[in-house]
Design a protein around this motif. Structure first.
Motif, mmCIF file in Angstrom:
data_model
loop_
_atom_site.group_PDB
_atom_site.id
_atom_site.type_symbol
_atom_site.label_atom_id
_atom_site.label_comp_id
_atom_site.label_asym_id
_atom_site.label_seq_id
_atom_site.Cartn_x
_atom_site.Cartn_y
_atom_site.Cartn_z
ATOM 1 N N LEU A 149 0.831 -1.204 0.000
ATOM 2 C CA LEU A 149 0.000 0.000 0.000
ATOM 3 C C LEU A 149 0.866 1.255 0.000
ATOM 4 N N ALA A 150 1.941 1.249 0.779
ATOM 5 C CA ALA A 150 2.836 2.416 0.820
ATOM 6 C C ALA A 150 3.445 2.666 -0.556
ATOM 7 N N CYS A 151 3.895 1.610 -1.213
ATOM 8 C CA CYS A 151 4.473 1.752 -2.547
ATOM 9 C C CYS A 151 3.428 2.256 -3.538
ATOM 10 N N ALA A 152 2.226 1.695 -3.484
ATOM 11 C CA ALA A 152 1.156 2.115 -4.391
ATOM 12 C C ALA A 152 0.831 3.595 -4.206
ATOM 13 N N GLU A 153 0.714 4.025 -2.969
ATOM 14 C CA GLU A 153 0.398 5.431 -2.705
ATOM 15 C C GLU A 153 1.520 6.347 -3.176
ATOM 16 N N TYR A 154 2.757 5.906 -2.997
ATOM 17 C CA TYR A 154 3.896 6.703 -3.440
ATOM 18 C C TYR A 154 3.902 6.837 -4.966
ATOM 19 N N VAL A 155 3.685 5.737 -5.675
ATOM 20 C CA VAL A 155 3.645 5.783 -7.138
ATOM 21 C C VAL A 155 2.503 6.669 -7.615
ATOM 22 N N ALA A 156 1.353 6.564 -6.967
ATOM 23 C CA ALA A 156 0.200 7.381 -7.363
ATOM 24 C C ALA A 156 0.499 8.869 -7.225
#
Length: 231
Positions: A149-156
């Motif tokens: 989730l942290a990676c996804a939010e960062y990419v977004a």
């Protein structure tokens, strides 16, 4: 950008763009495989399919989660894979969450597979494609994996043009359940350096795109390849 963050069980319909995130460890391992020269990665639906592909194509390299097993060439560990020479090879990968997530959105027009090591390049692809609606598939723990989730939010955020401080996102990954289990040696087929390698931000300059292809014998495959953004 309209970003949705869903676990695999929450997927409904076919999203226009899907970013499948597995930080620890499927799509960190995949990125390392490409860095070590792999031409493509075939995403298998089951261990049996992976072994059958290996049987039909003995030169392919079969990779799985967990402990080493007969028929498989390697385990799903970036530290154990990083010294391999995979130049020109096809890798067959089967994991508990990452490959399952990619196959769940196989009909999406654009499927990217991501982790921290390719975060910047993944965001760059989303920007250059003008993606205004993106479904981030948080593969671990039915969508609750903090590192994914942290990676996804960062990419977004980066795809939307922001420049967030990565420290907090990486800290969430370091403090996640998966990181603790890997550090404690709870997960079979792991290496003490796996967590650190999974948290190397932007280690590689390419994204990874998955598309349907035909195998050498005409069979349908879901194939991951490196994809370099133009900028």
């Amino acid at each position: 950008m309209d970003a949705r963050f869903l676990g695999i069980p929450g997927l409904v319909g076919v999203p226009p763009v899907a970013v499948v995130v597995d930080v620890m460890r499927a799509y960190t391992v995949a990125a390392w495989a490409f860095a070590r020269g792999a031409e493509r990665i075939v995403l298998a639906a089951s261990p049996e399919e992976a072994l059958e592909l290996k049987r039909r194509h003995p030169g392919w390299v079969a990779v799985k989660d967990g402990a080493p097993a007969p028929g498989f060439d390697a385990v799903n560990s970036p530290a154990l894979l990083r010294d391999s020479d995979l130049t020109g090879r096809t890798v067959v990968q089967k994991t508990t969450a990452g490959t399952v997530g990619a196959l769940a959105v196989r009909d999406a027009p654009l499927v990217l597979c991501a982790s921290f090591v390719v975060a910047g390049a993944t965001a760059a692809v989303l920007r250059e494609r003008g993606c205004d609606s993106v479904t981030f598939v948080v593969t671990g723990e039915d969508g609750r994996a903090e590192e994914d989730l942290a990676c996804a939010e960062y990419v977004a955020l980066r795809a939307a043009g922001a420049e967030p401080d990565p420290a907090g996102f990486l800290r969430r990954g370091a403090e996640s359940r998966a990181a603790a289990e890997l550090a404690a040696g709870v997960r079979a087929g792991s290496h003490p350096e796996d967590v650190a390698l999974c948290l190397e931000l932007d280690r590689f300059p390419f994204a990874m795109a998955a598309t349907r292809e035909r195998g050498p014998d005409g069979s349908p495959l879901m194939v991951l390849r490196p994809y370099r953004p133009s900028a």
